[in-house]
Motif scaffolding. Structure first.
Motif, short mmCIF file in Angstrom:
data_model
loop_
_atom_site.label_atom_id
_atom_site.label_comp_id
_atom_site.label_asym_id
_atom_site.label_seq_id
_atom_site.Cartn_x
_atom_site.Cartn_y
_atom_site.Cartn_z
N ILE A 92 -53.29 -30.40 43.49
CA ILE A 92 -51.90 -30.83 43.62
C ILE A 92 -51.73 -31.49 44.98
CG2 ILE A 92 -49.50 -30.08 43.74
CD1 ILE A 92 -50.28 -27.72 41.95
N ARG A 93 -51.05 -32.66 45.00
CA ARG A 93 -50.72 -33.36 46.25
C ARG A 93 -49.25 -33.73 46.20
NH1 ARG A 93 -54.15 -37.67 48.52
NH2 ARG A 93 -53.91 -36.46 50.41
N GLY A 131 -38.01 -27.18 47.58
CA GLY A 131 -38.66 -28.20 48.38
C GLY A 131 -37.67 -29.03 49.16
N ASP A 132 -38.21 -29.83 50.07
CA ASP A 132 -37.44 -30.79 50.85
C ASP A 132 -38.33 -32.00 51.10
OD1 ASP A 132 -39.19 -29.85 52.72
OD2 ASP A 132 -37.70 -28.91 54.01
N ASN A 133 -37.97 -32.83 52.08
CA ASN A 133 -38.73 -34.05 52.33
C ASN A 133 -40.13 -33.77 52.88
OD1 ASN A 133 -36.67 -35.66 51.48
ND2 ASN A 133 -35.75 -35.87 53.50
N LYS A 134 -40.36 -32.62 53.51
CA LYS A 134 -41.64 -32.34 54.17
C LYS A 134 -42.59 -31.49 53.33
CE LYS A 134 -39.61 -32.65 58.73
NZ LYS A 134 -39.30 -31.96 59.98
N LYS A 139 -45.15 -22.90 41.95
CA LYS A 139 -45.53 -21.65 41.29
C LYS A 139 -46.48 -22.00 40.15
CE LYS A 139 -43.47 -17.54 39.27
NZ LYS A 139 -42.20 -16.93 38.86
N TYR A 140 -47.66 -21.31 40.17
CA TYR A 140 -48.66 -21.54 39.12
C TYR A 140 -49.25 -20.19 38.73
CZ TYR A 140 -52.91 -23.26 36.85
OH TYR A 140 -53.92 -23.51 35.96
N LYS A 145 -47.45 -21.24 46.15
CA LYS A 145 -48.18 -21.90 47.20
C LYS A 145 -47.34 -23.05 47.74
CE LYS A 145 -52.91 -23.37 48.11
NZ LYS A 145 -54.20 -23.66 47.50
N ILE A 146 -47.48 -23.31 49.05
CA ILE A 146 -46.71 -24.37 49.69
C ILE A 146 -47.63 -25.56 49.91
CG2 ILE A 146 -45.45 -25.03 51.77
CD1 ILE A 146 -44.62 -22.10 52.04
#
Length: 149
Positions: A92-93, A131-134, A139-140, A145-146
């Motif tokens: 994931i990116r 989430g936000d811009n950064k 959730k998986y 995870k962030i």
């Protein structure tokens, strides 16, 4: 017995003893090598072991120093915790976010496929929690995870 007679008796005894020792010594020097006969070996069979008696140590409830009876302690059973298998996240990116009329949309790449996802939307078992811009929280399979931009 006179002194001379005792001396002759002792001299005869010494000569007899030394001659005996000399013959023994010469007998060992001149002896031929002995031929050793073969020994018949038998198969080793161990004896059966006897059953051992088991002893049990009994505890006494009375304390001999305090002269009181102790209550037996409860045994605590230890149960090891089962380890969960680690969850392997897909690749994931986080690419960025889009603000569409007050709704925040996130652009993420899951295993090479680019997706636009809303909050709490599930795409291929991946859910965007916040989430936000950064950064975003994903959730998986119950793990969070962030991912940062």
């Amino acid at each position: 017995m006179n002194k001379q007679r005792k001396t002759y008796i002792l001299l005869a005894a010494v000569i007899i003893i030394w001659s005996f020792v000399g013959f023994q010594f010469l007998g060992y020097l001149e002896s031929d090598d002995e031929v050793l006969s073969e020994v018949a070996y038998t198969k080793f069979v161990p004896k059966k072991a006897k059953d051992k008696e088991l002893y049990k140590v009994e505890t006494h409830d009375r304390d001999p120093f305090l002269d009181k009876y102790n209550k037996p302690k409860k045994k605590i059973k230890y149960t090891p915790k089962k380890k969960k298998d680690p969850v392997i996240f897909p690749q994931i990116r986080y690419k960025g976010s889009i603000n569409n009329n007050g709704k925040l949309l996130f652009i993420i790449t899951i295993n090479g496929a680019q997706k636009i996802v809303k909050l709490n939307q599930v795409v291929s078992d991946v859910e965007v929690v916040s989430g936000d811009n950064k950064e975003i929280k994903v959730k998986y399979k119950g793990e969070v995870k962030i991912f940062k931009k």
